[in-house]
Motif scaffolding. Structure first.
Motif: not given
Length: 161
Positions: A18-24, A90-106
């Motif tokens: 939140l601090s890095a994105l300058k949000l309350p 609230d709606r000021a920020l969208d969040s997602r979770f990206f799992a990297f287990y099992p290991p991914r080709e990325v």
């Protein structure tokens, strides 16, 4: 932000985002409640402690956010950080979770750099139980990436790929 107590690295990571994105910025206690931080429960039997530490934090059946009656399961989960972000931002920020287990080709370096270049922020969840047999998971905001690795907060360091 640095951790203000044991087990609240998830809330701390959220505050850093939140601090890095300058949000309350909410109060740390509000962030703890939002991500459902479970503080470590002290003075329990060895079997209860080991069972509790074998998971990152079971937040599904513990809505009591004071120190009395807390679940012995400490910390929070990555999913709970995403849910907590919706609570405090609230709606000021969208969040997602990206799992990297099992290991991914990325190409993790390129993938993270792409997200950060778009003005996004990232939180890494490190399962130290799998890595080196510790009894916790750790959440850190990722604020940069280079050929040397990812740059994180709480502790401030570079972690190699």
């Amino acid at each position: 932000f640095s951790q203000s107590g044991a087990s609240n690295c998830g809330a701390t990571a959220l505050l850093n985002v939140l601090s890095a994105l300058k949000l309350p910025i909410p109060d740390i206690r509000d962030a703890d409640r939002a991500v459902k931080t479970n503080a470590r429960k002290r003075n329990v039997s060895v079997s209860e402690y080991l069972a509790a530490r074998s998971v990152a934090g079971n937040n599904n059946d513990n809505d009591n956010n004071n120190n009395e009656g807390r679940s012995p399961l400490a910390g929070t989960t990555a999913e709970s950080i995403v849910e907590g972000c919706a609570v405090v931002a609230d709606r000021a920020l969208d969040s997602r979770f990206f799992a990297f287990y099992p290991p991914r080709e990325v190409d993790l370096q390129r993938w993270l750099a792409g997200w950060l270049a778009q003005g996004c922020s990232a939180v890494g969840t490190i399962n130290t139980q799998r890595m080196y047999g510790a009894d916790y998971w750790h959440h850190q905001m990722i604020h940069g990436v280079s050929s040397k690795g990812v740059f994180v907060t709480n502790g401030v360091e570079a972690l190699g790929f």
